[in-house]
Design a protein around this motif. Sequence first.
Motif, PDB file in Angstrom:
ATOM      1  N   THR A  64      42.877   8.017 -12.158  1.00 32.03           N
ATOM      2  CA  THR A  64      41.657   8.683 -12.597  1.00 32.03           C
ATOM      3  C   THR A  64      40.477   8.250 -11.737  1.00 32.03           C
ATOM      4  N   HIS A  66      36.445   8.232 -12.170  1.00 31.43           N
ATOM      5  CA  HIS A  66      35.371   8.408 -13.158  1.00 31.43           C
ATOM      6  C   HIS A  66      34.114   8.851 -12.425  1.00 31.43           C
ATOM      7  N   ARG A  76      34.256  21.467 -11.612  1.00 32.67           N
ATOM      8  CA  ARG A  76      34.860  22.527 -12.424  1.00 32.67           C
ATOM      9  C   ARG A  76      34.316  23.907 -12.026  1.00 32.67           C
ATOM     10  N   GLU A 120      43.326  17.276 -13.712  1.00 32.31           N
ATOM     11  CA  GLU A 120      42.754  17.540 -15.027  1.00 32.31           C
ATOM     12  C   GLU A 120      41.288  17.118 -14.975  1.00 32.31           C
ATOM     13  N   ARG A 122      37.903  16.546 -16.651  1.00 34.75           N
ATOM     14  CA  ARG A 122      37.311  16.305 -17.972  1.00 34.75           C
ATOM     15  C   ARG A 122      35.802  16.194 -17.833  1.00 34.75           C
ATOM     16  N   SER A 123      35.121  15.861 -18.914  1.00 36.40           N
ATOM     17  CA  SER A 123      33.662  15.852 -18.901  1.00 36.40           C
ATOM     18  C   SER A 123      33.069  14.797 -17.969  1.00 36.40           C
ATOM     19  N   ARG A 125      35.308  12.754 -15.660  1.00 37.41           N
ATOM     20  CA  ARG A 125      36.366  12.207 -14.807  1.00 37.41           C
ATOM     21  C   ARG A 125      37.317  13.304 -14.359  1.00 37.41           C
TER      22      ARG A 125
END
Length: 191
Positions: A64, A66, A76, A120, A122-123, A125
């Motif tokens: 991951t 961050h 995104r 993937e 995410r908000s 990471r």
Amino acid sequence: MTREEASPENAAEGAAGDGDPAADTDPAADTDADLTHVDESGDVQMVDVGQKPDTNRRAVARGTVHLTPPTAAAIRDDGIDKGDVLATARVGAVQAVKHTWETIPMCHQIPITNVDTDFEVRSDRVALAVTVETTGKTGCEMEALEGVTTGLNVIWDMVKAAEKTDDGQYPDTRITDVRVVSKEKRRVDGT
């Protein structure tokens, strides 16, 4: 343990019974005997896999990066000035998989039959999983790890202008949890 301490002469002296009972139960001595990348004199070597049967192998690694929420949102929305972050990271991950043998000294050059990358976002990471497949005599978990670490580094490189503070630091940016999540092998003949 220094190379001199690991020499066969010193090992023989300890085995000759110098009166030290700890020498007979030294866990380091047992560990040294089990290392596959070290020869009898303590020199690093590549493992000979020539006699091993070909097997189908698959390894999955994950990690991951961050980021700040605005950077993750920009990834995104394909709003990073340098270009498509995930497409670039995918290419970097695949290149790293194919070149692992050039960067990890004792890795064999293996025939990569497939690489799959899964991002993937995410908000705050981006998680990356890299799956590597091969048919050969040795595993591909190092290739999967190299794919993950390089893919995550490429993401960082692509977004560093957005992540950097006014004084040029990265207080919210970090790469964590890089690990092999699974590895499998099965003989080519199906057994």
